[in-house]
Each structure stands twice: as C-alpha cells, then as structure tokens.
Design a protein around this motif. Structure first.
Motif: not given
Length: 574
Positions: A197-198, A236-244, A253-258
């Motif tokens: 993640i960049t 990885v939060v509850e199986g989902r990749l997030v960027a902060v 801010q928190v972002w769902d990368m999917a």
C-alpha cells in the motif's frame, strides 16, 4: 540544536511518580535524555527521530531508530544501546526490519544516498540500491524476503535484501492515470497474499499485488490543500485490508482498500490539532490497534474495530515524529531527539473511551492508558497532561509555548497567529516580522500582562523610530524575559516550511515566493533543496532561470511544497 527535553515546560510531579502511582495503567519503562526522575536515561539522538521499527537480535527484542546522523539499536527491556551506530550517510526517512536466512536485518532509506540493508547481528552492510529512497518496507513474496523502496520516481522498486538483486519495478496502470512519487510504502498479508500500500505526493493511496506485481487501484486524493495526507499504515481488520492515513490538518482516516471508501466505524476518530507525522498498527491479543502521533505532541491509541480511542491522550514534550507498537502492546515513541518505551501492565486489557461525554464502563477487553494524562477536572481543560517531569533547572521562561505556570502571553499575539513572545522572536529572526511592527506588538504584550523595563519603553515608541534602535530594544526585551534568539538559518528553514504550507493552502501565489530572497535560504534536506531550487530571484526570470513556463513552474512548485510540508520536522525550533 535546541534541547528538546527542556523546550517545553511540563508538570511539576516527577515522571516516575506519574508512571508508578496508584491507578496507573501505562508505565514508562525507559526514556533517553534523562527525562524520568530518578532514572539515568541514555543519550538520545543528535537530531529528530524520524523513523522507528522493532525486531529481535540474539534473542532480545530491540527498537531500531534513525535520525539525520545515525541509526541506533536499543534493547527494549533495558534501554541500553546495542553496538555501534549504523552510519546513516544523510537523512534517514524510513526504517524497516526483516529476517533474512535467520538473521535480523534493518533496511535504511534516505533521499540523499542509497537504500541499504544491514545485518543487525554483526552490524554488517549486506546490500544496497543505488539512488535515494524516501520510504521502505519489507515483505515475503513466494517464500522470499523482499524490500520495497520508493521515492521521487513514480514506481516501487523490489529487491533482495541479502544480495541487492532487483526483481523489477511496480508501476501504475497507464489506463488509470499517472501514479505519483512514492511518499510512504507499507505491506500487509491478506488471505496469504502479500500486498503493498503506497501513499503518493498527490495524496492518493494505491494498492499493489506483490505476487502478481500489478496495480490494483487506489483511493482518490482529498479536496483542499490543508487535507493532504502525510502518513500511512495498514492493517487487516476482520479479514479486510484497511489503510490508515494521517493528514496535514490532523485528520486520521481509515480506508477499505477493496471498496476504496472511508470506513467511519461506530464513532469518529478524534483528529489531532496539527499534522499527523507518525502512524503504526499492531495486533495485540488478536485485536487490531492503530497508534498516531504528530505535531501536537500527542499520541493516541485506537481500536480499529470500534474506531474508539483506547484510553487517554499521551502528551510528550516535543512533536512526535515516529511511533511503532510491539505485539505485546509496548509503545515505542520518538519525540524530538529522544525515545521512550511505554508498557501496559500484563495482561494487556483495553478500555474504550466513549466518543461523547459518556464515561460509564463498557463491556469487553480493555487497553488501560495512563489516566494521569486525562483532563484534570480541577485544572485547565486540555486534551491531556504531560507524562514528563519539569526540568531540574526550572526553565519555565516567558515565551515557551505550552508551558505551565509561565507569565501570561498576549492574547493579541494569538490573533496574529503567534502563540508566544518566543515565536515572535523566531519570526523576527526569519524576517517575517518587520521592525516597525515591534512597538505595536510590545504594546499588546504589555496590555496583556507581560512586563519588563525595556518592553515598557519599546511599547511607547512610534512605528517610524530608527529600525536599529527598535531591534536593539526588542532583543533587550527578549534577554530580560529569558528568551534566546534562535539560530537565523534554522529560523529561515522553519519559515520556508510555513511558506510552502501557505502556498498549498492558497494564501499566497507562486509569484509571491520571489520576494524576501527565499532563494538564498540555506537548505539542508532534500525536500528543502528541491523547493528552494524552484524559487527564482525574480518573477520575470522564471523562464530564463528555470527553463519553464509559468504554468509548468507553478505545478512543479506545488509538488515540491507538498513534499516539503509532508517531510518530518527539521528539528526543534520555531
């Protein structure tokens, strides 16, 4: 360099008492610079700690920290230095660790020379990548350790930390548009697949599949210059990749990368009051946490599932420029030139601080954070209280920003955007305040309660008094107030960053930079040099000097300004 330990006045109680008193939850295990009362702290860094990472060397958990001069390795349990410093050969902007053939390895990245990998067992150089790098991260791809580095080029380099062998570059999909210079790279593993993640100079956040070496889309940049993103981490939060992401205006801010959308959670993330320079994540007892710190000298721990703050604010004497978290819950914090390690008592539990005024107990596991950092109900209302003891020399002088029990500072100064007479001195040294304005400032300070003999004299002078006489009187006032004039070159460098921020926010036009001889500023970092190099001596010679038309020059200047304001603070000062 200004002593960051004594830069700000702090609470009168010894830090050791605060850390070990009844009801305390976080405790300071050790800190450099002798900040803990009754404990001999080691000497910290010579400059601001810009980066930190952790690993294990010879069976001992260690922290690896870097500044402009060296990379140091610390025993996390004792605070002792382990071996000689690794030569930084220029600014260290990023550190990452990995295990290569059973050996602990540190990757050191900086804009001035090359990215290098070091064996931490014997402090031996393993490999390097020619050319400066702004950021670095490590991952395991198809069973092989790899290093990811990025910088001014719009690409990620992948290479072997043991040999330096290049695996190729990751570049953006031409169909989705340009991917800018890489400001930060982090990695995570999702369902066994390594991801990169960049964060880029245009504030976009991009996702990369490291196995297939392809771009997988990204998050659009924010609107508004003050919202630019300056820091990044992932989990990885509850199986989902997030960027902060942390932003210039203090947002976290928190972002769902999917889905590439913001995750708001059940409660908003409390923003910082200045740029968020440092972010890091860790899974503690299976619970994903994020740590943030920044220009407001505050560190916060948040739960990434509920998005609630975990415990109270932790307040430090200087800006926080590096944070990382060990899986056992210990915090490593870089502030000024110093390092602190804080540990919660075992077992680690969490206390979710309500987002509103509700302070009732909540069910669930809890991370206990130092309650002495909470708002004092009997004192001034503030976001938190410092962890640190007042310096023994009692140097609570007028003009120290944020100091307790100091002589009152003029309210008018705050209306001018200045928070203390000390800051007036900084702006004066940087030529941002003209001599003819000083009598009025002195009058405002006198009316607000600040009083010295020369201040009273200066307050009665007219604007058209002799500039030399005004300067002499102002400098005598500072001397009577116990305030030293900062180094002029350092003051100008701080002013250069403010100038870049004003350009980003639209307060000034690019042509305004051709005034006040900014092109003569003694730049020391790569970001400063890039910005100064684009400032011509006059507006009419832009094309002649730089070979650019007005539009191209303004675009390049804005990119350089973003890079400068996104870089870590240059050191204690104005």
């Amino acid at each position: 360099m200004t002593d960051p330990d004594h830069e700000d006045g702090v609470c009168a109680e010894p830090a050791a008492t605060w850390a070990a008193g009844a009801g305390m939850e976080w405790r300071v295990e050790w800190a450099t610079g002798g900040l803990i009362d009754g404990a001999a702290g080691a000497v910290g860094h010579a400059d601001w700690v810009r980066s930190a990472a952790t690993t294990v060397v010879d069976g001992r958990a260690v922290a690896v920290t870097g500044d402009d001069e060296a990379v140091l390795v610390w025993d996390l349990a004792t605070g002792e230095r382990m071996g000689d410093a690794l030569p930084a050969r220029g600014s260290v902007w990023a550190l990452a660790t990995a295990v290569v053939d059973g050996r602990p390895v540190a990757v050191v990245a900086g804009p001035d020379t090359s990215a290098q990998s070091w064996d931490l067992t014997g402090h031996q150089l393993l490999a390097g990548l020619v050319g400066g790098a702004w950021t670095a991260a490590t991952a395991v791809v198809e069973g092989r350790p790899v290093v990811l580095t990025g910088g001014s080029a719009p690409a990620l380099q992948m290479w072997d930390p043991a040999t330096g062998e290049r695996f190729g570059d990751l570049v953006g999909d031409p169909l989705t548009g340009r991917v800018g210079a890489v400001v930060t790279v982090v990695t995570a593993v999702v369902d066994g697949h390594p991801k990169g993640i960049t964060l880029h100079d245009d504030s976009t956040v991009h996702l990369w599949d490291l196995t297939e070496r392809r771009h997988q889309g990204g998050v659009l940049p924010p609107t508004g210059g003050s919202r630019q993103r300056v820091s990044l981490t992932a989990a990885v939060v509850e199986g989902r990749l997030v960027a902060v992401t942390g932003s210039w205006d203090g947002r976290v801010q928190v972002w769902d990368m999917a889905t590439r959308t913001e995750v708001t959670g059940r409660a908003p993330l409390t923003p910082h009051t200045g740029p968020v320079w440092a972010v890091a994540t860790a899974s503690v007892d299976g619970r994903p946490l994020v740590v943030t710190g920044g220009d407001d000298r505050t560190v916060r721990v948040r739960d990434l599932v509920s998005h609630r703050q975990v415990g109270s604010d932790l307040v430090f004497p200087s800006e926080v420029t590096a944070v990382t978290m060990v899986p056992d819950g210990r915090l490593v914090v870089g502030f000024g030139g110093n390092i602190a390690v804080l540990a919660p008592p075992p077992p680690l539990t969490t206390r979710s601080t309500p987002a509103t005024g509700d302070t009732s107990a909540r069910h669930g596991s809890q991370v206990n954070v130092n309650r002495r950092c909470a708002v004092d109900p009997d004192g001034p209302k503030r976001a938190g209280r410092p962890l640190w003891a007042r310096p023994e020399n009692g140097a609570d002088t007028v003009g120290v920003m944020g100091a307790e029990e100091t002589t009152p500072e003029p309210a008018i100064l705050m209306q001018r955007g200045l928070t203390s007479l000390g800051e007036v001195a900084c702006r004066y040294q940087a030529d941002e305040i003209r001599p003819e304005d000083l009598p009025q400032i002195a009058a405002e300070a006198l009316a607000a309660g600040l009083d010295t003999p020369t201040l009273r004299e200066l307050a009665g002078w007219p604007r058209n008094a002799a500039p030399r006489d005004i300067r002499d009187a102002f400098e005598q006032t500072l001397d009577e107030s116990g305030i030293e004039l900062p180094d002029r070159d350092l003051a100008r460098r701080h002013a250069l960053r403010r100038l870049a921020a004003r350009l980003i926010d639209g307060e000034i036009a690019p042509a305004d930079l051709t005034t006040d001889h900014w092109w003569e500023t003694e730049a020391e970092t790569a970001a400063e040099r890039s910005f100064v190099a684009l400032i011509p001596q006059c507006e009419c010679c832009i094309e002649y000097t730089l070979g650019l038309d007005q539009q191209a020059w303004a675009a390049q200047l804005r990119i350089a300004a973003l890079a400068l304001t996104s870089s870590p603070p240059i050191g204690p000062g104005c």
